[in-house]
Design an enzyme around this catalytic site. Structure first.
Site, mmCIF file in Angstrom:
data_model
loop_
_atom_site.group_PDB
_atom_site.id
_atom_site.type_symbol
_atom_site.label_atom_id
_atom_site.label_comp_id
_atom_site.label_asym_id
_atom_site.label_seq_id
_atom_site.Cartn_x
_atom_site.Cartn_y
_atom_site.Cartn_z
ATOM 1 N N ASP A 99 65.158 26.467 33.516
ATOM 2 C CA ASP A 99 66.690 27.016 33.492
ATOM 3 C C ASP A 99 66.560 27.565 34.867
ATOM 4 O O ASP A 99 65.973 28.757 35.252
ATOM 5 C CB ASP A 99 66.272 27.770 32.575
ATOM 6 C CG ASP A 99 68.915 27.689 32.644
ATOM 7 O OD1 ASP A 99 68.867 27.475 31.138
ATOM 8 O OD2 ASP A 99 68.449 29.206 33.524
ATOM 9 N N LYS A 118 77.895 15.831 22.276
ATOM 10 C CA LYS A 118 79.293 16.493 23.200
ATOM 11 C C LYS A 118 80.705 15.473 22.488
ATOM 12 O O LYS A 118 80.685 14.284 22.921
ATOM 13 C CB LYS A 118 78.706 16.651 23.820
ATOM 14 C CG LYS A 118 77.891 17.774 24.881
ATOM 15 C CD LYS A 118 77.568 18.636 25.629
ATOM 16 C CE LYS A 118 76.178 18.949 25.857
ATOM 17 N NZ LYS A 118 75.482 18.177 27.439
ATOM 18 N N HIS A 158 74.672 9.689 37.153
ATOM 19 C CA HIS A 158 75.971 10.413 37.161
ATOM 20 C C HIS A 158 77.198 10.117 37.729
ATOM 21 O O HIS A 158 77.975 10.979 38.853
ATOM 22 C CB HIS A 158 74.797 11.458 38.447
ATOM 23 C CG HIS A 158 74.049 12.248 37.705
ATOM 24 N ND1 HIS A 158 73.062 13.045 38.392
ATOM 25 C CD2 HIS A 158 74.487 12.880 36.202
ATOM 26 C CE1 HIS A 158 72.008 13.616 36.919
ATOM 27 N NE2 HIS A 158 72.402 13.438 36.119
ATOM 28 N N ARG A 160 62.285 16.822 34.885
ATOM 29 C CA ARG A 160 61.645 15.692 35.209
ATOM 30 C C ARG A 160 61.566 16.109 37.076
ATOM 31 O O ARG A 160 61.726 16.783 37.392
ATOM 32 C CB ARG A 160 62.881 14.604 35.692
ATOM 33 C CG ARG A 160 63.759 14.494 34.517
ATOM 34 C CD ARG A 160 64.803 13.468 34.042
ATOM 35 N NE ARG A 160 65.503 14.025 33.473
ATOM 36 C CZ ARG A 160 67.056 13.622 33.579
ATOM 37 N NH1 ARG A 160 67.474 12.700 34.593
ATOM 38 N NH2 ARG A 160 68.274 14.113 32.980
ATOM 39 N N ILE A 196 73.995 24.311 38.228
ATOM 40 C CA ILE A 196 73.891 25.225 39.606
ATOM 41 C C ILE A 196 74.819 25.251 41.074
ATOM 42 O O ILE A 196 74.562 25.922 41.202
ATOM 43 C CB ILE A 196 72.389 24.996 40.210
ATOM 44 C CG1 ILE A 196 71.455 24.885 38.689
ATOM 45 C CG2 ILE A 196 71.561 25.113 41.023
ATOM 46 C CD1 ILE A 196 70.306 23.805 39.115
ATOM 47 N N GLY A 197 74.918 24.011 41.002
ATOM 48 C CA GLY A 197 75.808 23.579 41.924
ATOM 49 C C GLY A 197 77.482 24.667 42.421
ATOM 50 O O GLY A 197 77.880 24.970 43.282
ATOM 51 N N GLU A 198 77.937 24.486 40.751
ATOM 52 C CA GLU A 198 79.111 25.297 40.834
ATOM 53 C C GLU A 198 79.079 26.570 40.641
ATOM 54 O O GLU A 198 80.016 28.171 40.996
ATOM 55 C CB GLU A 198 79.833 25.133 39.141
ATOM 56 C CG GLU A 198 80.170 23.236 39.513
ATOM 57 C CD GLU A 198 80.526 22.734 38.514
ATOM 58 O OE1 GLU A 198 81.231 23.737 37.415
ATOM 59 O OE2 GLU A 198 80.652 21.839 38.168
ATOM 60 N N ARG A 257 80.669 8.342 26.889
ATOM 61 C CA ARG A 257 79.927 8.044 27.545
ATOM 62 C C ARG A 257 77.903 6.922 27.380
ATOM 63 O O ARG A 257 77.583 6.785 26.787
ATOM 64 C CB ARG A 257 79.062 9.370 28.169
ATOM 65 C CG ARG A 257 78.385 8.970 29.548
ATOM 66 C CD ARG A 257 77.440 10.765 29.389
ATOM 67 N NE ARG A 257 77.247 10.653 30.781
ATOM 68 C CZ ARG A 257 77.016 11.650 31.741
ATOM 69 N NH1 ARG A 257 76.667 13.146 30.634
ATOM 70 N NH2 ARG A 257 76.111 11.944 33.036
ATOM 71 N N ASN A 298 80.033 12.222 23.791
ATOM 72 C CA ASN A 298 79.416 12.113 24.866
ATOM 73 C C ASN A 298 77.564 12.344 23.987
ATOM 74 O O ASN A 298 77.316 13.511 23.707
ATOM 75 C CB ASN A 298 78.821 13.451 25.903
ATOM 76 C CG ASN A 298 77.287 12.759 27.004
ATOM 77 O OD1 ASN A 298 76.664 12.314 26.384
ATOM 78 N ND2 ASN A 298 77.432 13.938 28.115
ATOM 79 N N GLU A 342 83.398 14.857 33.817
ATOM 80 C CA GLU A 342 82.651 13.968 33.613
ATOM 81 C C GLU A 342 83.831 13.320 31.846
ATOM 82 O O GLU A 342 84.131 12.228 31.778
ATOM 83 C CB GLU A 342 81.734 13.910 33.105
ATOM 84 C CG GLU A 342 80.767 13.604 34.385
ATOM 85 C CD GLU A 342 79.190 14.501 34.193
ATOM 86 O OE1 GLU A 342 79.218 15.190 33.493
ATOM 87 O OE2 GLU A 342 78.133 13.692 34.263
HETATM 88 P P1 ADP Z 1 73.760 19.468 32.281
HETATM 89 O O1 ADP Z 1 72.755 18.511 33.346
HETATM 90 O O2 ADP Z 1 72.627 19.844 30.911
HETATM 91 O O3 ADP Z 1 74.873 19.171 31.618
HETATM 92 P P2 ADP Z 1 74.691 21.660 33.415
HETATM 93 O O4 ADP Z 1 74.664 21.219 34.281
HETATM 94 O O5 ADP Z 1 75.089 22.864 32.787
HETATM 95 O O6 ADP Z 1 73.576 21.272 32.408
HETATM 96 O O7 ADP Z 1 73.372 22.488 34.652
HETATM 97 C C1 ADP Z 1 72.587 23.412 34.129
HETATM 98 C C2 ADP Z 1 71.524 24.316 34.974
HETATM 99 O O8 ADP Z 1 72.697 25.436 35.611
HETATM 100 C C3 ADP Z 1 70.423 25.062 34.305
HETATM 101 O O9 ADP Z 1 69.259 25.489 35.097
HETATM 102 C C4 ADP Z 1 71.471 26.519 34.258
HETATM 103 O O10 ADP Z 1 70.687 27.688 34.453
HETATM 104 C C5 ADP Z 1 71.908 26.589 35.792
HETATM 105 N N1 ADP Z 1 73.139 27.539 36.360
HETATM 106 C C6 ADP Z 1 74.445 27.810 34.860
HETATM 107 N N2 ADP Z 1 75.028 28.569 35.411
HETATM 108 C C7 ADP Z 1 73.876 29.399 36.892
HETATM 109 C C8 ADP Z 1 73.682 30.558 37.613
HETATM 110 N N3 ADP Z 1 75.227 31.303 37.506
HETATM 111 N N4 ADP Z 1 73.279 31.066 38.431
HETATM 112 C C9 ADP Z 1 72.286 30.035 38.571
HETATM 113 N N5 ADP Z 1 71.885 28.896 37.797
HETATM 114 C C10 ADP Z 1 73.623 28.177 36.875
#
Ligand code: ADP
Length: 396
Positions: A283, A16, A181, A241, A329-331, A93, A9, A379
């Site tokens: 972040d 990556k 995505h 963004r 963030i979702g996970e 990717r 990627n 992914e």
């Molecule tokens: P990318 O889109 O670059 O692959 P990620 O899927 O790793 O990025 O998501 C990055 C975001 O996830 C950042 O805003 C980071 O702060 C957030 N994040 C990661 N761990 C946590 C956590 N434990 N709590 C809140 N936000 C988190």
């Protein structure tokens, strides 16, 4: 020794990688990592499947490392660690497949020329995605390489969902909604039947909330709508963004503030979203930990925008059976999940606080009308699966 598939990627300043062992149809991660800071302060790091560091190298501040040199370093690392001995192919990717590439494809000089022509649709990503394919083809012409597109999964959307209300003289140039995505959504769609069979069959909105963020409306596992459109700057508020924006704002920036196209691009892609609104950070972890009022407002706006777009996705689905959270963030953020679910309580989402705190997979109560889930995306595995299928097909 098992066959290995490498997944790359590549972005403008990082590459990556992941390598997967192939055993029959099963793929298992052997190593992953990245080379980052290519043109400022290049660093290589690799981990094994357990997350233990297995390799590390820094070139020093101010060193410029070309993609070709980074790939050479990666190749040497993989050979040294046995992960490259039976390399049967590489999956890449690629952000844009345009209207034509609606499935992963084995690359060839002709395919690469066609993908080059899509650069105006994704100038910040497409050239960097394609570079490693050419570098590897030059060094290893017999090695099959597969391009997997972020747009392809959304090819199932109805023309209405893909259209802008613009004249044909403009849209005939390919100006339409594509959605991104897609490899993440495709992976989630593939995982749903086992984890959440009702969500797999029903009307499900997946929230990919990483640095980039979007929602995808899935009807029985097929994409029917997405918040990202012509570019990956549309839709939700993201790390840096802006997401959805009245196009009149762009005219105002041009005419009244005297900004040029590059300055506007920088503002919309790198200076907006959580970073721009908070003035603190893009972040989410940093914002959640901050007591700054602007950080709080940025998070409020982030959650509010998800709620609004969830309504739009649900309207495209004519209802809602399940919501799935994925990506950084979702996970990982129980707080953001909780706030999104609370805002969507009118839909009939009832959060199970304990399940949410422990990360799911199901985070809604048994009686919740709409179920809610946390499913980690993958992914890289999706790309490796596609690569394996096409490589095996080609050698059959
Ligand atoms: P990318 O889109 O670059 O692959 P990620 O899927 O790793 O990025 O998501 C990055 C975001 O996830 C950042 O805003 C980071 O702060 C957030 N994040 C990661 N761990 C946590 C956590 N434990 N709590 C809140 N936000 C988190």
């Amino acid at each position: 020794m098992a066959d290995v598939i490498l997944v790359l990627n590549a972005g403008s300043s990082s590459i990556k990688f992941s390598a997967f062992d192939v055993q029959g149809k099963a793929l298992s991660l052997v190593t992953h990592g990245q080379v980052e800071g290519l043109f400022s302060s290049p660093r290589f790091v690799a981990f094994n499947a357990n997350g233990e560091k297995t390799g590390e190298h820094a070139w020093g501040d101010g060193v410029k490392l070309e993609h070709a040199e980074a790939i050479a370093h990666l190749g040497a690392f993989l050979r040294g660690h046995g992960a490259g001995h039976h390399l049967i192919g590489v999956g890449h990717r690629v952000v844009h497949g345009g209207a034509h590439f609606t499935k992963p494809v084995l690359t060839s000089p002709e395919v690469l020329d066609a993908l080059d022509k899509l650069t105006p649709l994704a100038p910040l990503h497409q050239p960097h995605n394609l570079k490693p394919i050419r570098i590897i083809a030059e060094r290893n012409p017999g090695l099959p390489q597969v391009a997997c597109f972020d747009t392809a999964f959304h090819a199932t959307q109805d023309p209405l969902a893909q259209a802008f209300a613009l004249p044909e003289s403009i849209t005939k140039n390919g100006v339409r909604r594509y959605g991104f995505h897609g490899l993440s959504y495709e992976y989630i769609a593939s995982a749903l039947p086992e984890i959440a069979p009702d969500a797999a069959r029903g009307r499900t909105v997946v929230a990919h909330l990483g640095n980039g963020a979007s929602l995808c409306a899935l009807s029985a596992g097929k994409s029917v709508a997405s918040t990202m459109g012509f570019t990956a700057v549309d839709g939700l508020m993201m790390g840096t963004r802006c997401g959805n924006l009245d196009p009149g704002v762009i005219l105002y920036l041009l005419d009244e503030l005297g900004m040029n196209a590059r300055e506007i691009e920088d503002l919309l892609y790198r200076g907006s979203g959580l970073l721009g609104v908070s003035g603190v950070s893009g972040d989410m972890r940093a914002l959640l930990a901050s007591s700054d009022e602007r950080a709080r407002f940025a998070i409020d706006l982030y959650v509010y925008r998800i709620g609004r777009e969830l309504g739009s996705m649900s309207a495209a689905l004519q209802g809602l059976d399940a919501v799935v959270f994925t990506a950084g963030i979702g996970e990982h953020s129980k707080e953001i999940r909780q706030r999104v679910c609370e805002q969507a309580a009118w839909w009939g989402i009832e959060l199970d606080a304990q399940a949410n705190a422990s990360g799911g997979p199901r985070i809604s109560t048994a009686s919740s009308k709409v179920s809610a889930w946390v499913i980690p995306t993958n992914e890289e595995l999706m790309i490796a699966r596609h690569a394996l299928t096409l490589i095996e097909g080609a050698s059959a």
